[in-house]
Design a protein around this motif. Structure first.
Motif, PDB file in Angstrom:
ATOM      1  N   ARG A 159     -16.686 129.537  30.435  1.00  0.00           N
ATOM      2  CA  ARG A 159     -17.535 128.653  30.889  1.00  0.00           C
ATOM      3  C   ARG A 159     -16.804 127.929  32.166  1.00  0.00           C
ATOM      4  O   ARG A 159     -17.575 127.555  33.198  1.00  0.00           O
ATOM      5  N   HIS A 181     -17.702 130.654  34.943  1.00  0.00           N
ATOM      6  CA  HIS A 181     -19.217 130.643  35.263  1.00  0.00           C
ATOM      7  C   HIS A 181     -19.259 129.174  36.181  1.00  0.00           C
ATOM      8  O   HIS A 181     -20.128 129.136  37.176  1.00  0.00           O
ATOM      9  N   LEU A 235     -22.918 135.307  39.726  1.00  0.00           N
ATOM     10  CA  LEU A 235     -23.182 134.254  38.791  1.00  0.00           C
ATOM     11  C   LEU A 235     -23.973 135.021  37.599  1.00  0.00           C
ATOM     12  O   LEU A 235     -23.551 134.419  36.579  1.00  0.00           O
ATOM     13  N   ALA A 273     -21.258 136.228  35.593  1.00  0.00           N
ATOM     14  CA  ALA A 273     -20.360 135.317  34.704  1.00  0.00           C
ATOM     15  C   ALA A 273     -21.236 134.721  33.603  1.00  0.00           C
ATOM     16  O   ALA A 273     -20.805 134.447  32.655  1.00  0.00           O
ATOM     17  N   GLU A 274     -22.770 134.781  33.639  1.00  0.00           N
ATOM     18  CA  GLU A 274     -23.505 134.161  32.657  1.00  0.00           C
ATOM     19  C   GLU A 274     -23.535 135.172  31.377  1.00  0.00           C
ATOM     20  O   GLU A 274     -23.600 135.003  30.360  1.00  0.00           O
ATOM     21  N   LEU A 318     -20.269 134.952  29.713  1.00  0.00           N
ATOM     22  CA  LEU A 318     -20.380 133.861  29.026  1.00  0.00           C
ATOM     23  C   LEU A 318     -21.143 133.895  27.530  1.00  0.00           C
ATOM     24  O   LEU A 318     -20.637 133.459  26.646  1.00  0.00           O
TER      25      LEU A 318
END
Length: 747
Positions: free
Chosen positions: A567, A570, A608, A611-612, A615
């Motif tokens: 998190r 992210h 991004l 990263a998502e 996560l």
């Protein structure tokens, strides 16, 4: 050459009625007293019916020649080892003449010596019967009767017309004997299984070590240990050392600095025996065996509950309410052995260690009242909820009691539950909250039990705490908050701290004072570790932990840490993407505008999206893991330490601690010792180790006279303490002797 083997004739001798002595000797005695001894089947010694000296010679020579052991010969000849030893010494010194029986003179009343008469009267004064006194002192019941009639009043001298009375002796005690040898209690030890316990018997003695420990008995009686133990256990199995003796011995050893059973090896048993009224104090194996017999009953929790009830129904100094507030805290006891014990985080050591946790309850003064062995891995909040019924039983009525604890017990749901059960909460706020407007702060004060007044700047407001179990409905628990402004511990400036309580009638100044006094419990742990070996392992036995018990899954915690990290990553990437998009759409002045294409946007947002994905993967992995797992799957073979024996020793330590605190408080409040507020505990420990005299010659009174202290000021303080303790008219446990205290003057 032909060899022959020799077969021992002892089995045949046994069938003929001979008594086998060891491996090679057989003793054959006739009803008229004649006897023969065979060694390896060969006749070695013979004596006639009246030849007692020859019989003694045979017994002595069997030991001297190594044909049999001392214990074997003594048992066969129906004598004790001491008689056999005297026979051997007499034969070495005088030959056969030394073994000859001395012809008794005409029968006449025996003349009692003064020490023997003192011994008989002192034992009889404990309430023992004539027969018990005779057995204990090694005389006949007639001798006991004569000893009891030996004291003559000065005005009973016969007149000229009267015949003189027959008086064996007149006892006049001018001086106490210095450290006389203890009077053996061999008769009682031999009959230990026939009586519940040996009674305390005291004999005159001067310069006795540790006589100062007698000062503790009035406070020990008020602690309730002996009465509670009797009500819970009744008595130990018959033996020389009874329940009272074992407990008194444990307490006085603790006050002398040796709480563990092994500490008994650091004392001369005769020295502590004089304090107990016995010929010698119990040794380590006896202490462990007798405590183990108590542990087998499984009643240690009942003993702790009885001690708590006794303590809380009394009042403190000047009638103070000991249950005005109860402090609750967990204590982690580290384990250094080789057994597989679960780990707990120790705030004192600052890292996780194999340990067991105990939940302690202290009174208003910080003195220990009650404890339970916490379940492995249990939180303070969970232990508080489990402890409430037992606290209510100890308090003994339905009054509301303030319970103080630290942030480890934080739980708004628990606060609401405690309020419903008739308990008020006093604790610190945990977490972050908005500061209180400084215009709401006013000066509050409180005067403590010592007459000292302190003041604080505080704001008295209300705070809404969300109930975690009903967070979706928005239900909250309203609680009173008392806020203070204090210096910032992590830098310059100030910060606000908040004390929460459900007691809306408690003055704000008293609430701050009570919350600050929670450190008294921490001081109790520290003092008990230093002087009463709180963290010692009084029992080394363990048992298997329940493999079906559900425990927190450590993999779940690690997975959540990965979620938190994902998190955070992210959020950082999202911030960078937002900044990049802003730069694309709003170029800096003087720069040429760019045509933003989908390819540029996709390139910018690729980190991004990665990263998502990371996560989502971390959150899915965390969700799949169970929050709790079986202990048998997580840590097979884990064990838990014995709790029953530990609770018994903790009960003894509670009594010893409260006894010490009582004596120290008496020094501060009932003596004129100027440094009492600073040195009361040091003076108390010095007095406990002080030698002195024991004088039981006054009927119904046991006079304890301490040797003078090193300085006149300390001697005067102990003299005032002795006067105060004498006025309590305390009986020595198990006797009718009233304790009377004195101290000698400095020369």
């Amino acid at each position: 050459m032909v060899s022959m083997t020799t077969q021992s004739a002892l089995p045949l001798m046994g069938r003929l009625g001979a008594l086998l002595v060891g491996e090679w000797v057989a003793l054959l005695e006739e009803p008229d007293g004649a006897g023969r001894i065979f060694i390896n089947g060969q006749l070695a010694y013979v004596w006639g019916p009246e030849q007692r000296e020859m019989r003694r010679l045979a017994a002595a020579q069997l030991v001297e020649t190594g044909a049999a052991q001392v214990n074997e010969v003594a048992a066969a000849f129906n004598i004790n080892t001491e008689s056999l030893r005297r026979w051997r010494i007499s034969f070495d010194a005088e030959g056969l003449a030394g073994l000859a029986s001395v012809k008794k003179g005409p029968k006449r009343p025996s003349l009692l010596t003064e020490p023997k008469a003192d011994q008989i009267r002192a034992y009889r004064a404990t309430g023992a019967s004539l027969r018990a006194t005779a057995i204990a002192t090694g005389v006949s019941t007639d001798t006991v009767r004569r000893a009891m009639a030996m004291t003559v009043a000065p005005d009973t001298a016969p007149t000229d017309n009267e015949a003189p009375a027959v008086l064996p002796a007149v006892l006049v005690q001018e001086e106490l004997p210095v450290l006389p040898a203890p009077v053996p209690r061999s008769g009682e030890r031999a009959a230990a299984g026939e009586a519940e316990a040996a009674s305390p018997v005291f004999f005159p003695a001067a310069r006795v070590p540790y006589v100062g420990l007698f000062l503790a008995f009035p406070a020990l009686e008020s602690s309730g240990l002996l009465t509670c133990a009797k009500s819970v256990y009744g008595a130990l199995p018959n033996g020389f050392y009874g329940l009272e003796t074992i407990l008194v011995d444990a307490v006085v050893r603790a006050l002398a600095g040796e709480s563990r059973a092994e500490g008994a090896t650091r004392f001369n048993p005769e020295d502590l025996g004089r304090i107990l009224g016995l010929d010698r104090a119990p040794e380590v194996k006896t202490i462990r065996r007798r405590i183990a017999q108590l542990a087998q009953t499984g009643k240690a929790p009942e003993l702790i509950a009885a001690l708590a009830s006794h303590h809380l129904t009394n009042t403190g100094q000047d009638g103070a309410e000991l249950a005005a507030i109860l402090y609750v805290d967990g204590h982690v006891r580290a384990y250094q052995g080789t057994k597989k014990i679960g780990k707990l985080y120790s705030t004192r050591l600052k890292f996780p260690v194999p340990a067991t946790e105990e939940t302690w309850v202290s009174d208003t003064n910080g003195s220990p009242v009650f404890l339970v062995m916490a379940e492995p891995g249990a939180s303070l909040a969970g232990e508080l909820r489990r402890l409430l019924p037992e606290l209510r039983t100890a308090i003994g009525d339905d009054r509301r009691v303030l319970v103080g604890f630290d942030r480890g017990g934080w739980s708004p749901t628990l606060f609401a539950h405690m309020k419903e059960q008739g308990f008020d909460v006093l604790t610190w706020y945990k977490g972050k909250t908005a500061d209180i407007n400084e215009t709401l702060f006013t000066q509050v004060s409180y005067t403590d039990e010592h007459g000292e007044t302190r003041s604080w700047s505080a704001a008295d407001t209300l705070m809404d705490l969300p109930l975690t179990t009903t967070a979706k409905t928005g239900e909250v628990f309203q609680i009173r908050a008392i806020s203070q402004i204090v210096p910032n511990t992590k830098g310059s400036g100030t910060r606000q701290i908040h004390i929460l309580t459900t007691d809306h009638d408690l003055p704000a100044g008293e609430a701050i004072h009570r919350m600050g006094n929670r450190w008294r419990q921490e001081n109790q742990f520290r003092y008990a570790r230093m002087h009463f070996e709180l963290d010692s392992h009084d029992c080394y036995t363990s048992s298997d932990d329940d493999p079906q018990r559900m425990v927190p899954n450590p993999a779940k915690t690690k997975a959540y840490q990965l979620v938190v990290a994902a998190r955070k990553h992210h959020a950082g990437v999202a911030a960078q993407v937002d900044a990049g998009e802003l730069d694309m759409k709003n170029p800096a002045p003087g720069t040429q505008e760019l045509m933003v294409t989908n390819t540029m946007i996709n390139t910018l947002k690729a980190p991004l999206w990665a990263a998502e994905t990371a996560l989502n993967t971390a959150e899915a992995a965390h969700k799949e893991l169970p929050a709790r797992v079986r202990l048998g799957d997580l840590a097979p073979g884990q064990q838990v330490l014995d709790t029953e024996t530990k609770l018994i020793h903790h009960g003894i330590r509670i009594a010893a601690y409260n006894t010490a605190m009582t004596i120290a408080r008496e020094i501060r409040t009932n003596t004129g010792y100027k440094r009492g507020s600073d040195e009361a505990h040091a003076l108390m420990r010095q007095a406990f180790n002080q030698p002195g005299d024991i004088d039981p010659t006054i009927p119904g009174q046991l006079t304890i006279t301490l040797d003078p202290m090193p300085t006149k000021a300390k001697t005067l303080a102990i003299a005032e303490l002795c006067e105060h303790l004498t006025n309590t008219k305390t009986n020595y446990p198990g006797t009718n002797f009233i304790l009377h205290y004195k101290i000698k003057k400095n020369r």
